[in-house]
Design an enzyme around this catalytic site. Sequence first.
Site, PDB file in Angstrom:
ATOM      1  N   LYS A  42       0.820  -1.192   0.000  1.00 54.26           N
ATOM      2  CA  LYS A  42       0.000   0.000   0.000  1.00 54.26           C
ATOM      3  C   LYS A  42       0.867   1.262   0.000  1.00 54.26           C
ATOM      4  O   LYS A  42       0.374   2.358  -0.226  1.00 54.26           O
ATOM      5  CB  LYS A  42      -0.868   0.019   1.280  1.00 54.26           C
ATOM      6  CG  LYS A  42      -1.813  -1.133   1.423  1.00 54.26           C
ATOM      7  CD  LYS A  42      -2.433  -1.116   2.834  1.00 54.26           C
ATOM      8  CE  LYS A  42      -2.396  -2.522   3.353  1.00 54.26           C
ATOM      9  NZ  LYS A  42      -2.812  -2.641   4.734  1.00 54.26           N
ATOM     10  N   GLY A  43       2.141   1.080   0.319  1.00 48.43           N
ATOM     11  CA  GLY A  43       3.024   2.221   0.585  1.00 48.43           C
ATOM     12  C   GLY A  43       3.115   3.245  -0.522  1.00 48.43           C
ATOM     13  O   GLY A  43       3.236   4.440  -0.257  1.00 48.43           O
ATOM     14  N   GLU A  98       7.316   2.705  -6.525  1.00 51.87           N
ATOM     15  CA  GLU A  98       7.539   2.135  -5.190  1.00 51.87           C
ATOM     16  C   GLU A  98       7.800   3.261  -4.191  1.00 51.87           C
ATOM     17  O   GLU A  98       8.260   4.344  -4.567  1.00 51.87           O
ATOM     18  CB  GLU A  98       8.739   1.155  -5.287  1.00 51.87           C
ATOM     19  CG  GLU A  98       9.186   0.502  -4.011  1.00 51.87           C
ATOM     20  CD  GLU A  98       8.154  -0.339  -3.283  1.00 51.87           C
ATOM     21  OE1 GLU A  98       7.053   0.178  -3.001  1.00 51.87           O
ATOM     22  OE2 GLU A  98       8.467  -1.487  -2.934  1.00 51.87           O
ATOM     23  N   ASP A 102      14.791  -0.923  -0.155  1.00 51.40           N
ATOM     24  CA  ASP A 102      15.617  -1.186   1.023  1.00 51.40           C
ATOM     25  C   ASP A 102      16.612  -2.298   0.654  1.00 51.40           C
ATOM     26  O   ASP A 102      17.632  -2.038   0.033  1.00 51.40           O
ATOM     27  CB  ASP A 102      14.651  -1.569   2.151  1.00 51.40           C
ATOM     28  CG  ASP A 102      15.300  -1.742   3.494  1.00 51.40           C
ATOM     29  OD1 ASP A 102      16.167  -0.936   3.852  1.00 51.40           O
ATOM     30  OD2 ASP A 102      14.931  -2.698   4.206  1.00 51.40           O
ATOM     31  N   PHE A 151      14.743   4.119   9.986  1.00 54.44           N
ATOM     32  CA  PHE A 151      13.379   3.696   9.699  1.00 54.44           C
ATOM     33  C   PHE A 151      12.475   4.922   9.643  1.00 54.44           C
ATOM     34  O   PHE A 151      12.336   5.664  10.606  1.00 54.44           O
ATOM     35  CB  PHE A 151      12.869   2.687  10.724  1.00 54.44           C
ATOM     36  CG  PHE A 151      11.659   1.970  10.224  1.00 54.44           C
ATOM     37  CD1 PHE A 151      11.780   0.938   9.302  1.00 54.44           C
ATOM     38  CD2 PHE A 151      10.382   2.354  10.612  1.00 54.44           C
ATOM     39  CE1 PHE A 151      10.659   0.300   8.782  1.00 54.44           C
ATOM     40  CE2 PHE A 151       9.259   1.720  10.105  1.00 54.44           C
ATOM     41  CZ  PHE A 151       9.399   0.690   9.198  1.00 54.44           C
ATOM     42  N   VAL A 152      11.866   5.120   8.480  1.00 54.68           N
ATOM     43  CA  VAL A 152      11.064   6.326   8.262  1.00 54.68           C
ATOM     44  C   VAL A 152       9.594   5.972   8.018  1.00 54.68           C
ATOM     45  O   VAL A 152       9.274   4.882   7.526  1.00 54.68           O
ATOM     46  CB  VAL A 152      11.609   7.146   7.079  1.00 54.68           C
ATOM     47  CG1 VAL A 152      12.986   7.706   7.399  1.00 54.68           C
ATOM     48  CG2 VAL A 152      11.656   6.333   5.778  1.00 54.68           C
ATOM     49  N   ASP A 158       4.673   3.047   6.418  1.00 57.08           N
ATOM     50  CA  ASP A 158       4.080   2.699   7.703  1.00 57.08           C
ATOM     51  C   ASP A 158       5.059   2.019   8.637  1.00 57.08           C
ATOM     52  O   ASP A 158       6.106   1.521   8.237  1.00 57.08           O
ATOM     53  CB  ASP A 158       2.912   1.736   7.486  1.00 57.08           C
ATOM     54  CG  ASP A 158       3.395   0.334   7.115  1.00 57.08           C
ATOM     55  OD1 ASP A 158       4.195   0.210   6.165  1.00 57.08           O
ATOM     56  OD2 ASP A 158       2.997  -0.642   7.787  1.00 57.08           O
TER      57      ASP A 158
HETATM   58  P1  IMP Z   1      12.906  -4.523   0.246  1.00 54.35           P
HETATM   59  O1  IMP Z   1      13.575  -3.526  -0.694  1.00 54.35           O
HETATM   60  O2  IMP Z   1      12.523  -5.807  -0.409  1.00 54.35           O
HETATM   61  O3  IMP Z   1      13.745  -4.761   1.488  1.00 54.35           O
HETATM   62  O4  IMP Z   1      11.540  -3.955   0.799  1.00 54.35           O
HETATM   63  C1  IMP Z   1      11.050  -2.693   0.586  1.00 54.35           C
HETATM   64  C2  IMP Z   1       9.813  -2.559   1.465  1.00 54.35           C
HETATM   65  O5  IMP Z   1      10.193  -2.581   2.842  1.00 54.35           O
HETATM   66  C3  IMP Z   1       9.125  -1.239   1.230  1.00 54.35           C
HETATM   67  O6  IMP Z   1       8.124  -1.324   0.253  1.00 54.35           O
HETATM   68  C4  IMP Z   1       8.566  -0.946   2.595  1.00 54.35           C
HETATM   69  O7  IMP Z   1       7.290  -1.561   2.729  1.00 54.35           O
HETATM   70  C5  IMP Z   1       9.479  -1.614   3.578  1.00 54.35           C
HETATM   71  N1  IMP Z   1      10.422  -0.662   4.191  1.00 54.35           N
HETATM   72  C6  IMP Z   1      11.757  -0.641   4.066  1.00 54.35           C
HETATM   73  N2  IMP Z   1      12.311   0.368   4.754  1.00 54.35           N
HETATM   74  C7  IMP Z   1      11.283   1.032   5.327  1.00 54.35           C
HETATM   75  C8  IMP Z   1      11.206   2.211   6.164  1.00 54.35           C
HETATM   76  O8  IMP Z   1      12.190   2.868   6.530  1.00 54.35           O
HETATM   77  N3  IMP Z   1       9.945   2.570   6.560  1.00 54.35           N
HETATM   78  C9  IMP Z   1       8.823   1.896   6.181  1.00 54.35           C
HETATM   79  N4  IMP Z   1       8.848   0.810   5.397  1.00 54.35           N
HETATM   80  C10 IMP Z   1      10.073   0.373   4.971  1.00 54.35           C
HETATM   81 MG    MG Z   2       5.558  -1.644   2.347  1.00 57.10          MG
END
Ligand code: IMP
Ligand code: MG
Length: 186
Positions: A42-43, A98, A102, A151-152, A158
């Site tokens: 949902k982000g 997106e 991360d 963490f933001v 969220d």
């Molecule tokens: P990744 O790149 O597969 O590790 O995952 C990315 C997802 O992790 C994002 O779509 C977010 O939902 C979540 N995420 C990563 N860092 C943060 C943060 O700092 N705040 C909130 N959600 C985060």
């Molecule tokens: Mg997310």
Amino acid sequence: MHPDGKSILLSEEAIRARVREMGEELSRDYEGKEILCVGILKGAMIFLADLVRYIRVPAFFDFIAVTSYGASSESSGAVRILKDLDRSIQGRHVLIVEDIIDSGLTLNYLVENLKSREPASLKICTLLDKPSRRKAPVEINYNGFPIPDEFVVGYGLDYNEHYRNLPYIMVLNPAVYQKGDKHVFI
Ligand code: IMP
Ligand code: MG
């Protein structure tokens, strides 16, 4: 600022200015084409809603919802689709939208998955990027803000579904997720 915040990372004004620039850049790059924006729920919902209003070529949207397998706090890289796209993307110019990249594991999986559906082109647009956390390679075409490893929340992002409606992005006070009274998946 919200009392659970440690500091404001990006103000409403800073976000708006950068989102506008990104929309203008996309409008130039996709001139004469149509963009199919694929928002990752949902982000990315709020970012996508603002971004498309600065895009001056025809923009369509679809949404996909994914989750990582397992209950570990670290993404395992195995991704499950909770809600797939409504329509075929074959022959379309697809832009993945997106909120934050991360580890890169989610996007790495999604890119491979969407590529197999034969879009005319596939690019990635993210509002935030935490490059220091990368585990899987992701080629980002449009990057709003590279940010440090903190963490933001806010502007769609969220913590346990909280704070998504904040109009700015703040660093969450670590005391909030160190209380141990909530499940943490960060
Ligand atoms: P990744 O790149 O597969 O590790 O995952 C990315 C997802 O992790 C994002 O779509 C977010 O939902 C979540 N995420 C990563 N860092 C943060 C943060 O700092 N705040 C909130 N959600 C985060
Ligand atoms: Mg997310």
